[in-house]
Design an enzyme around this catalytic site. Structure first.
Site, PDB file in Angstrom:
ATOM      1  CE1 TYR A  24      -3.628   2.572   0.515  1.00  0.00           C
ATOM      2  CE2 TYR A  24      -2.428   3.282   2.466  1.00  0.00           C
ATOM      3  CZ  TYR A  24      -3.435   3.478   1.539  1.00  0.00           C
ATOM      4  OH  TYR A  24      -4.245   4.591   1.633  1.00  0.00           O
ATOM      5  CG  ASP A  56       5.677   3.496   0.987  1.00  0.00           C
ATOM      6  OD1 ASP A  56       5.972   4.166   2.002  1.00  0.00           O
ATOM      7  OD2 ASP A  56       4.501   3.342   0.592  1.00  0.00           O
ATOM      8  CE  LYS A  72       0.826   4.490   8.466  1.00  0.00           C
ATOM      9  NZ  LYS A  72       0.865   3.721   7.249  1.00  0.00           N
TER      10      LYS A  72
HETATM   11  C1  PLP Z   1       0.248   4.300   5.885  1.00  0.00           C
HETATM   12  C2  PLP Z   1       1.024   4.100   4.642  1.00  0.00           C
HETATM   13  C3  PLP Z   1       0.971   5.013   3.578  1.00  0.00           C
HETATM   14  C4  PLP Z   1       0.011   6.160   3.551  1.00  0.00           C
HETATM   15  O1  PLP Z   1       0.253   7.088   4.524  1.00  0.00           O
HETATM   16  P1  PLP Z   1      -0.918   8.121   4.944  1.00  0.00           P
HETATM   17  O2  PLP Z   1      -0.274   9.006   5.948  1.00  0.00           O
HETATM   18  O3  PLP Z   1      -2.038   7.280   5.474  1.00  0.00           O
HETATM   19  O4  PLP Z   1      -1.320   8.840   3.700  1.00  0.00           O
HETATM   20  C5  PLP Z   1       1.826   4.827   2.515  1.00  0.00           C
HETATM   21  N1  PLP Z   1       2.682   3.792   2.477  1.00  0.00           N
HETATM   22  C6  PLP Z   1       2.751   2.891   3.472  1.00  0.00           C
HETATM   23  C7  PLP Z   1       3.739   1.791   3.390  1.00  0.00           C
HETATM   24  C8  PLP Z   1       1.914   3.007   4.577  1.00  0.00           C
HETATM   25  O5  PLP Z   1       1.979   2.070   5.535  1.00  0.00           O
END
Ligand code: PLP
Length: 429
Positions: free
Chosen positions: A146, A241, A269
């Site tokens: 994601y 990511d 995060k």
């Molecule tokens: C949570 C997440 C996102 C998105 O971040 P948001 O702050 O919710 O937009 C993107 N990549 C990864 C791997 C994530 O866990």
């Protein structure tokens, strides 16, 4: 049932009239596990408290940011102190330098960084940068990873290998996802074929180096190294990511832990310590293409605002202290080993994937290497476990596809309670 729900039920009814599904992010709605969401009033250490006064031992940590637990006094006071000077100026502040330096010192691939307001913004901007830098359009991503909700990520694999992607949500133009190719996680041969068939067209390969958004799925031993080699060979940008894994699996993220260095890294995060922060960064040569130094545009009214920076700085300062990750992981291993032993004792098929303080449970005996494997695990067992635990004041992620996020405020006595409930749960099924 000892859990009271009256207040949450009432609030949920009102919320549903005001906001789609009553929530501002879909997974909060408990749609996949059943039941209604609890409306949370406050948090303290490993606990959250809802509007009905129930106390829950929390394993979501707001989906990742709260590695130091809820309402950590040092972070709260850093934020309060920053607040006294004002909330945002739309002009540079010293705090941005401080957090930038901390991130650059920590993450091996990052020489220059740009702060944004969410993980979604970070990945979206990193892809724009990769496309602008390489002057190519196609990106390769992996099923089950994601990367936020930007249009070109909401694409699923077409009918055949290396065919055009299909939108996975209404509202996304076909033309946008036609330059996204989706491959199975851990399938290096598929990636290689795509490169062979499109030698000068791939701008970037983006992935979660340790995938935490389909449960916790490990990269096979040479998968990341081989991706690195392919990107080098074909002049493509490798993007890790690390919005979830950054400052989570180790201080330098998955790239430090697994020793593979991408060209660009996205963060989120934990770097905001509970406030909305995202970031992307990488080699100077690539980052210098971003406006105003370069011509690739990306901006943000509230980006790098001092309150969010204070949340990030105070969090990273804590994480930097010697032995933080070792002692956290040691205590998390107590929990993951406990799950394994109890499941074995009760002949329940269970795989526990754990990296640092990220833990994923799969009810299966088979190896889980990609999204298809995840779909073949017994998700219904997780869903009933979620309800069983909630009734025993333990708040697990309301989705089988999410990792447990553990903080340093979770202690052995908390884990003992969890394992006791897990044992009862295993007996009950
Ligand atoms: C949570 C997440 C996102 C998105 O971040 P948001 O702050 O919710 O937009 C993107 N990549 C990864 C791997 C994530 O866990």
């Amino acid at each position: 049932m000892k859990i009271k729900k009256q207040q949450s039920e009432q609030l949920y009814e009102i919320a549903k009239k005001l906001m789609p599904g009553g929530v501002n992010s879909p997974v909060r709605s408990f749609k996949s596990v059943g039941g209604i969401p609890h409306f949370i009033k406050k948090g303290n250490g490993p606990f959250i408290y809802d509007e009905d006064g129930n106390e829950f031992l929390d394993f979501t940590g707001s989906w990742g940011p709260l590695i130091l637990g809820h309402s950590n006094p040092k972070i709260i006071s850093a934020i309060k102190e920053a607040l006294d000077d004002g909330t945002t100026f739309g002009a540079p502040t010293k705090k941005e330098n401080i957090l930038a330096q901390l991130v650059i010192d920590a993450v091996p691939s990052i020489e220059k960084v740009r702060f944004v307001n969410s993980g979604t913004e970070a990945t979206m901007s990193a892809v724009r940068l990769a496309r602008g830098y390489t002057n190519r359009d196609i990106i390769i991503k992996f099923e089950g990873c994601y990367h936020g909700h930007a249009d070109f990520f909401l694409s699923k694999a077409g009918s055949g290998l290396a065919t055009l992607g299909q939108p996975s949500s209404p509202g996304i133009p076909k033309a946008v996802v036609e330059s996204t190719i989706t491959v199975n996680f851990n399938d290096i041969n598929a990636v290689e074929k795509i490169f062979e068939n499109n030698p000068n067209k791939i701008a970037a390969v983006i992935l979660e180096p340790i995938c935490g958004n389909m449960g916790v799925v490990k990269p096979k031993s040479d998968f990341l190294k081989d991706l690195r080699k392919l990107c080098n060979r074909y002049g493509s940008i490798l993007i890790f990511d690390e919005v979830m894994t950054g400052f989570r699996v180790s201080y330098g993220g998955a790239q430090e832990l697994l020793n593979v260095i991408p060209d660009l890294t996205t963060l989120g995060k934990i770097i905001g310590g509970g406030l909305p922060v995202g970031a992307y960064g990488g080699k100077k040569e690539i980052m210098s293409k971003i406006a105003p130094e370069g011509s690739i545009y990306q901006a943000g009214t509230l980006s790098g605002n001092p309150i969010a920076m204070a949340g990030g700085i105070s969090t990273l300062m804590e994480l930097k202290s010697k032995g933080f990750y070792d002692s956290l992981e040691k205590s998390v291993k107590y929990l993951s080993n406990g799950f394994r032993e109890i499941a074995k004792e009760h002949k329940i098929p269970l795989i526990v994937n754990q990296y640092g303080s990220m833990v994923g449970l799969f009810f299966t005996n088979l190896e889980v290497n990609n999204f298809e494997d995840v779909l073949n695990t017994k998700i219904d067992i997780y869903n009933s476990m979620h309800g069983y635990f909630l009734n025993n004041n333990i708040y697990l992620p309301p989705s089988a596809y999410e990792a447990f996020f553990i903080s340093n405020s979770h202690k052995i006595n908390h884990f003992d309670k969890v394992l006791k409930i897990f044992k009862e749960f295993c007996k009950s099924i």
